[in-house]
Design a protein around this motif. Structure first.
Motif, mmCIF file in Angstrom:
data_model
loop_
_atom_site.group_PDB
_atom_site.id
_atom_site.type_symbol
_atom_site.label_atom_id
_atom_site.label_comp_id
_atom_site.label_asym_id
_atom_site.label_seq_id
_atom_site.Cartn_x
_atom_site.Cartn_y
_atom_site.Cartn_z
ATOM 1 N N ILE A 108 9.569 15.059 -11.830
ATOM 2 C CA ILE A 108 9.829 14.996 -10.110
ATOM 3 C C ILE A 108 8.684 14.008 -9.591
ATOM 4 C CG2 ILE A 108 8.102 17.040 -9.632
ATOM 5 C CD1 ILE A 108 10.513 17.637 -7.516
ATOM 6 N N GLY A 109 7.667 14.025 -10.302
ATOM 7 C CA GLY A 109 6.658 13.004 -9.782
ATOM 8 C C GLY A 109 6.901 11.637 -10.081
ATOM 9 N N VAL A 110 7.884 11.471 -10.816
ATOM 10 C CA VAL A 110 8.305 9.968 -11.390
ATOM 11 C C VAL A 110 9.512 9.405 -10.488
ATOM 12 C CG1 VAL A 110 8.994 8.413 -12.918
ATOM 13 C CG2 VAL A 110 7.186 10.054 -13.250
ATOM 14 N N ILE A 111 10.556 10.441 -10.631
ATOM 15 C CA ILE A 111 12.018 10.176 -9.980
ATOM 16 C C ILE A 111 11.832 10.007 -8.558
ATOM 17 C CG2 ILE A 111 14.257 10.942 -9.804
ATOM 18 C CD1 ILE A 111 14.079 12.161 -12.733
ATOM 19 N N VAL A 112 11.269 10.965 -7.788
ATOM 20 C CA VAL A 112 11.077 10.977 -6.364
ATOM 21 C C VAL A 112 10.531 9.488 -5.976
ATOM 22 C CG1 VAL A 112 10.034 12.312 -4.464
ATOM 23 C CG2 VAL A 112 11.186 13.552 -5.983
ATOM 24 N N PRO A 113 9.123 9.374 -6.350
ATOM 25 C CA PRO A 113 8.820 7.910 -6.005
ATOM 26 C C PRO A 113 9.601 6.709 -6.027
ATOM 27 C CG PRO A 113 6.912 9.227 -7.035
ATOM 28 C CD PRO A 113 8.136 10.065 -7.361
ATOM 29 N N ILE A 114 10.569 6.812 -7.246
ATOM 30 C CA ILE A 114 11.198 5.672 -7.569
ATOM 31 C C ILE A 114 12.432 5.605 -6.435
ATOM 32 C CG2 ILE A 114 12.879 4.839 -9.064
ATOM 33 C CD1 ILE A 114 11.475 5.671 -11.443
ATOM 34 N N ILE A 115 12.968 6.606 -6.307
ATOM 35 C CA ILE A 115 13.916 6.623 -5.064
ATOM 36 C C ILE A 115 13.373 6.442 -3.812
ATOM 37 C CG2 ILE A 115 15.627 8.300 -3.843
ATOM 38 C CD1 ILE A 115 16.022 9.637 -6.512
ATOM 39 N N GLY A 116 12.330 6.957 -3.345
ATOM 40 C CA GLY A 116 11.613 6.868 -2.286
ATOM 41 C C GLY A 116 11.199 5.221 -2.000
ATOM 42 N N THR A 117 10.661 4.628 -3.006
ATOM 43 C CA THR A 117 10.262 3.286 -2.988
ATOM 44 C C THR A 117 11.520 2.534 -2.639
ATOM 45 O OG1 THR A 117 8.200 3.691 -4.325
ATOM 46 C CG2 THR A 117 9.143 1.521 -4.322
ATOM 47 N N ALA B 297 0.785 -1.173 -0.117
ATOM 48 C CA ALA B 297 0.214 -0.024 0.075
ATOM 49 C C ALA B 297 0.867 1.215 -0.012
ATOM 50 C CB ALA B 297 -0.774 0.065 1.052
ATOM 51 N N ALA B 298 1.918 1.030 0.667
ATOM 52 C CA ALA B 298 2.990 2.404 0.758
ATOM 53 C C ALA B 298 3.504 2.648 -0.423
ATOM 54 C CB ALA B 298 4.014 2.063 1.799
ATOM 55 N N ILE B 299 3.778 1.634 -1.486
ATOM 56 C CA ILE B 299 4.369 1.822 -2.648
ATOM 57 C C ILE B 299 3.343 2.710 -3.497
ATOM 58 C CG2 ILE B 299 4.851 0.833 -4.884
ATOM 59 C CD1 ILE B 299 6.048 -1.607 -3.138
ATOM 60 N N MET B 300 2.067 2.360 -3.486
ATOM 61 C CA MET B 300 0.973 2.970 -4.307
ATOM 62 C C MET B 300 0.587 4.331 -3.577
ATOM 63 S SD MET B 300 -1.721 -0.075 -4.970
ATOM 64 C CE MET B 300 -2.034 -0.373 -3.484
ATOM 65 N N PHE B 301 1.019 4.723 -2.371
ATOM 66 C CA PHE B 301 0.644 6.079 -1.577
ATOM 67 C C PHE B 301 1.939 6.845 -1.993
ATOM 68 C CE2 PHE B 301 -1.969 4.409 1.930
ATOM 69 C CZ PHE B 301 -2.695 5.464 2.003
ATOM 70 N N ILE B 302 2.888 6.339 -2.386
ATOM 71 C CA ILE B 302 4.117 7.225 -2.809
ATOM 72 C C ILE B 302 3.946 7.608 -4.154
ATOM 73 C CG2 ILE B 302 6.588 7.046 -3.284
ATOM 74 C CD1 ILE B 302 6.782 4.957 -0.861
ATOM 75 N N SER B 303 3.447 6.822 -5.152
ATOM 76 C CA SER B 303 3.135 7.040 -6.497
ATOM 77 C C SER B 303 2.049 8.341 -6.704
ATOM 78 C CB SER B 303 2.594 6.085 -7.246
ATOM 79 O OG SER B 303 1.246 5.665 -6.943
ATOM 80 N N VAL B 304 1.006 8.231 -5.503
ATOM 81 C CA VAL B 304 0.121 9.312 -5.485
ATOM 82 C C VAL B 304 0.756 10.742 -4.929
ATOM 83 C CG1 VAL B 304 -2.017 10.087 -4.488
ATOM 84 C CG2 VAL B 304 -1.927 7.815 -5.009
ATOM 85 N N LEU B 305 1.866 10.284 -4.001
ATOM 86 C CA LEU B 305 2.387 11.710 -3.588
ATOM 87 C C LEU B 305 3.237 12.309 -4.641
ATOM 88 C CD1 LEU B 305 3.572 10.257 -0.031
ATOM 89 C CD2 LEU B 305 1.647 11.979 -0.521
ATOM 90 N N GLY B 306 3.530 11.577 -5.513
ATOM 91 C CA GLY B 306 4.403 12.047 -6.836
ATOM 92 C C GLY B 306 3.569 12.961 -7.667
ATOM 93 N N GLY B 307 2.191 12.637 -7.905
ATOM 94 C CA GLY B 307 1.033 13.423 -8.340
ATOM 95 C C GLY B 307 1.037 14.707 -7.615
ATOM 96 N N MET B 308 1.059 14.747 -6.417
ATOM 97 C CA MET B 308 0.850 15.895 -5.240
ATOM 98 C C MET B 308 1.929 16.763 -5.604
ATOM 99 S SD MET B 308 -0.065 15.563 -1.199
ATOM 100 C CE MET B 308 -1.637 14.500 -1.286
#
Length: 333
Positions: A198-207, A152-163
């Motif tokens: 930034i909405g793609v790279i940050v989630p990749i690193i964060g995940t 679930a956290a992986i999907m949350f992180i992708s949503v936060l990228g959109g934010m």
């Protein structure tokens, strides 16, 4: 073109590092990883807790530690104080040539019987090798709850990228720089790619960091990132829409939360409902992402399965893009 896209990404990253909300979104994966590690129990943790004197028979303590979690104390009074706490723990205290069990009185009967059996087994010298039972397992090496939370956290992180995208676009609108793209050398497509970075790279690193900190170091990371990238399409689209239609950062960030409902609904539906109810969730891209993540985190997913689930997400995202593209195009004019 690439330099211009990188310039847009670098600018967004610098602005995000200065903004509290954006900075919180960037470090969220690490915070979530800490919470998961603290609150999810290990799959091998025993549900039976015993309290004993540290001066007791060392062999008996070692024997009981093989089957239960044993806490040692310096005195009987210390054991009594420990047992009076809210959780279930049973004291095994020596008395003359025997032992007695010290209880609070509200412990489940099964735990009490287990403690009594352990004491008897030790006295009779019973070992695991004396058992006629054969152990079979489901080859699970991590707690199921931990896998659910990480997925679930992986999907949350992708949503936060959109934010993040929405916040950066709103800030550019406040600075009246959106309209400037019409007189700059970069194309509209290049601008969209740059803002999406930034909405793609940050989630990749964060995940990646979250998976490492939570102990998922031996899974197929390529499969994770395929699912992450495909599930990010919806988040990016909603991020652009909210950024272009809002003039306030808080409103834009708040509206992104509408994605949390289908995300959590997908997790709950897959985990809690019977197979006959599953088709009601097929239209949600997060549902397929979650199913894919579940296979990857359990190290049981084949590339065929992962690409099939990712393909479903892309098809659904394409339909959403067809609906939102006119609004995005109008917002950039």
């Amino acid at each position: 073109m690439i330099k211009k896209i990188l310039a847009i990404f670098t600018r967004d990253l610098k602005v995000s590092l200065k903004d509290f909300i954006s900075l919180y979104i960037i470090i969220f994966p690490l915070l979530f990883a800490i919470v998961i590690n603290v609150f999810t129990p290990g799959i091998n943790d025993s549900t039976v807790n015993l309290a004993m004197l540290a001066s007791d028979d060392a062999k008996q303590i070692a024997y009981l530690q093989d089957f239960a979690k044993v806490e040692l104390f310096s005195s009987v009074k210390a054991i009594e104080n420990r047992i009076e706490k809210r959780d279930n723990i049973i004291g095994i205290i020596p008395e003359e040539d025997s032992y007695y069990l010290l209880l609070q009185g509200n412990e489940p009967e099964g735990i009490v019987e287990f403690a009594k059996a352990l004491r008897a087994f030790y006295d009779y010298g019973v070992t695991v090798e004396d058992s006629e039972a054969t152990i079979y397992d489901f080859e699970r090496s991590t707690p199921p709850l931990k896998k659910v939370l990480v997925s679930a956290a992986i999907m949350f992180i992708s949503v936060l990228g959109g934010m993040l995208i929405a916040i950066n676009i709103v800030e550019e609108k406040v600075d009246n720089t959106i309209s400037a793209i019409h007189v700059t050398p970069i194309s509209r497509i290049g601008y969209i790619i740059g803002k999406s970075a930034i909405g793609v790279i940050v989630p990749i690193i964060g995940t990646a960091l979250m998976l490492i900190f939570t102990g998922y170091t031996e899974i197929n990371y390529a499969q994770v990132f395929v699912l992450l990238l495909t599930s990010s399409i919806i988040s990016l689209l909603v991020g652009f829409i909210e950024g272009l239609t809002n003039d306030d950062v808080m409103n834009a960030a708040g509206n992104i939360k509408i994605l949390f409902l289908p995300l959590l609904g997908s997790v709950a539906g897959y985990e809690l409902l019977a197979d006959k109810w599953q088709p009601f969730f097929y239209w949600i891209p997060f549902y397929w992402t979650y199913r894919g993540n579940d296979l990857v985190l359990s190290n049981s997913g084949t590339w065929g399965q992962i690409l099939m689930y990712a393909g479903f997400v892309v098809i659904i995202s394409a339909v959403v893009f067809a609906l939102l593209a006119p609004k995005i195009r109008k917002g950039l004019e």
